[in-house]
Design an enzyme around this catalytic site. Sequence first.
Site, PDB file in Angstrom:
ATOM      1  N   HIS A  65       1.206  -1.572  -0.406  1.00 25.78           N
ATOM      2  CA  HIS A  65      -0.141  -0.341   0.463  1.00 25.78           C
ATOM      3  C   HIS A  65       1.241   1.093  -0.251  1.00 25.78           C
ATOM      4  O   HIS A  65       0.535   2.305  -1.267  1.00 25.78           O
ATOM      5  CB  HIS A  65      -1.152  -0.216   1.019  1.00 25.78           C
ATOM      6  N   GLU A  68       2.742   2.319  -2.922  1.00 23.04           N
ATOM      7  CA  GLU A  68       1.262   2.650  -4.110  1.00 23.04           C
ATOM      8  C   GLU A  68       0.921   3.934  -4.114  1.00 23.04           C
ATOM      9  O   GLU A  68       1.147   4.389  -4.949  1.00 23.04           O
ATOM     10  CB  GLU A  68      -0.213   1.666  -3.685  1.00 23.04           C
ATOM     11  N   HIS A  69       1.494   4.540  -2.872  1.00 22.06           N
ATOM     12  CA  HIS A  69       1.243   6.133  -2.670  1.00 22.06           C
ATOM     13  C   HIS A  69       2.155   5.969  -3.554  1.00 22.06           C
ATOM     14  O   HIS A  69       2.177   7.663  -3.372  1.00 22.06           O
ATOM     15  CB  HIS A  69       1.338   6.064  -1.752  1.00 22.06           C
ATOM     16  N   GLU A 141      -4.419   7.973   7.046  1.00 23.02           N
ATOM     17  CA  GLU A 141      -5.395   7.188   7.063  1.00 23.02           C
ATOM     18  C   GLU A 141      -5.673   5.979   8.048  1.00 23.02           C
ATOM     19  O   GLU A 141      -6.364   5.063   8.122  1.00 23.02           O
ATOM     20  CB  GLU A 141      -4.280   6.904   5.563  1.00 23.02           C
TER      21      GLU A 141
END
Lengths: 425, 432
Positions: A65, A68-69, A141
């Site tokens: 994740h 991905e960012h 997040e």
Amino acid sequence: MENKAYPHIGETLYSETLPNGLRLRVIPKKGFRSRYAVFAANYGGAHRRFTVDGRTVDTPAGVAHFLEHKMFDLPNGDTAVDVLTANGADPNAFTSEGITCFYFQCTERFEENLRLLLHFVSTPWFTEETVQKEQGIIGQEIRMGEDSPGSAVYYNLLRQLYASHPIRDRVVGTVESIAQITAQTLYDCHKVFYAPCNMCLCVEGDVDPEEIARIAREELSQESGSVPTADFGEPEAPLPLERIHRQQMDISAPQFLIGAKIRPADGGEPALRQRLISSLALRLLVGASSDFYNKLYAEGLLNRDFDAEIEYVAGAGTLLIGGESSDPEGVLRALEDELSRVERDGLDPVRFDRAKRASLGARLRGLEDFENVCIALVEGLFDGYCALDATELLQSVTRQECEAFLRQELRPERLALSIIEPRRT
Amino acid sequence: MELTRSEILPGVWLNHLRSEKFKTACLSLSLLTQLKRETAAMNALIPYVLRRGTARFPDMEALSARMEELYGTAVEPAVRKIGEIQCLGFYASIPEGEFLPGGQNVLHDAAELLGQLLLAPATRGGLLLPQYVDSEKEKLLDRIRSRVNYKSSYALSRCVEEMCCCEDFAVSRLGGEDECEAINYKKLTKQYHTLLQQSPVEIFYCGRAAEKELRAALRDALITLPRGEIDYEIGTDLRMNALEDRPRFVEEELDVNQGNLVIGWRLGDCMEDPDQAAILVFNAVYGGGTSSKLFRNVRERLQLCYHAGSLADTHKGLLLVSSGIAFDKLEPARDEIFAQLEAMRRGEITEEELSAARAGVASDLRAMTDSQGELEGFLLAQTLDGLEYGPLELAALAEDVTKEDVVRIARSVDCDLIYFLKGGKPEDEDGE
């Protein structure tokens, strides 16, 4: 490129595997203004321990994740989101337990945007400074996820079900686990998982498939790389570790999720067939026209926020039946009773035919959404089947297969229940 | 895209959009009524009660079985608010015959079912069944209360509620809890009949059937609709300026890990003669997406939040900015949100920002023509606002929006209220 017509759903699929191993699928759609592309890696939150070129590597939770960012950063200081947005495209990305997808939708300048997508996803650019900055953003997040009852009820259930499979941990990781990530971690994982042979590209819209293939050949590395193998841990025992788990949050009514581990079929057509059988079986067991749902709805134990699915991801299959209820344990008992009844009496043939009709309609509806179609193609490619085969294959699914699935996989003792209760004040 | 609009029965308008692109057709029916605290919950409840059973298919199981026979035709309740107009009815999705075995056309049967759901409910002695009303009332109450479960949308709705405390717009599309509690089956039956007699009806269809075929099917399905004097006097009250001289501040505590800051403005004088395209582009520059000023500055540059964005409601004339922040970041986040607006008022908008915003708005509008659900919602709202252009025309207008147009909107907005949802109540515990 090869092409295959699917006349009963009015689609044609173009396919090619490039010399570098990238799998490419295109569905041309005349008369539509939107065009959609997804560039996906067979890499998700669950791919924490893996072997590549004979070397086994362990990584902290949350790398897929995080990566991905960070992929959106371009070496010149721009972000790919800005560049694509400035071009009128609507770009985004997500990471699940099993896959990472980068995608955009646009109406103009599609080819240019596609080049940008392929370029930024295959160009790693990380510094210790940008990694540290991202640790703060993802920390927010993670906190946002902690406030979500939907996320809590789900991860609590996975922890009740799975002893060691990495899907039991949040895809985003924890503040502690992402603190261990460095620029080097990201470079290493990008090299392994974003190799063309571990990725695929799916496009839908009014496009020329040959042109898409040409762009992919031009933009991507010629080197194939090695396909990594993920280690998802020891095989899991069929029974849950904890039958019922409760947590309290500031919510208005109890939310629940009932789950069970499902043994996934091997990849290829058996995997697609299992998905079709299990979703039809679930529709018959707890769907809108089932005795179970209507009885509990009339009794006030269930409302319209009720859903059932089986998630197949990262080599694991998980039953998820959930919603809101004043008495989640009552729902669990009713489900056990219904499973025992099906075990004894089997499924009704008239209802089975009706459910199959409804399933056809639902699949047609699903085909309206490019994103839905392309992500299904991606998941199928990584599991060795073609998602567009579903409608035709559905016709051959038998009642006996659905009964066998329910009897073998959904035994009452295999069920676990996760509950989020309103905080008592 | 050829849209035709015609009155098929008194006060019943059919918006027909023929398209061969899709594999399912969409057919929606909305009764329009003024959003008011006293009636909103009753109105919202009606489609859900009707969806429980008809004279011919007396319970949900029979209805679901019928829909499965029609190849998974789905007819579901739809309750919306557009400005201060409450729209309630059904949204149906119907597989096109071309993709069904033997090319069966289920449109007529689906239209018939829609008509029965609206006009021929399961009743006893002419009244809606008490057990259905009570059961759906409980579920509606749960739904009204459940808004607290989703913290960022909860914060948005609380901001609107406080900001518009003296206006009907404060009422949610589902109505209020107290008014819902007071509903009984007799009152509800009466309200149901009133709506059928007085409400203008908007029908939207998008699919392969020709207008003539659809008109015939709908007239058969709706022929028993009892019409009285139709209430065309419905509309939205626009308030141009803030309630008080200085923005009000409302703070609330809940057991959350992340704070939610929502700031509300009146769009202001620009709503006298609203330029929809300019408002959309203004919103896109300010906080509409990832290339917006708010996203780039509040999130990316200052890292004050995970999300920060704005939305403009052109029906009621509101601008709302929402941001998820750490509890101690209220002041810096608020100051930056205002600073970015001030910059726009001074005309500090780059050519890149403007062209990205125009392109994004235009692209979203054009893409809308590929989604029946979005088209339906957009065209219903345009009809209520008395606007005759569709998404493609609006996309072209958006491409012509100038920096001056955007600055004009930025100067027109008037801050009314700042709402902050923070943690603290009650004691932290992990529930293990």
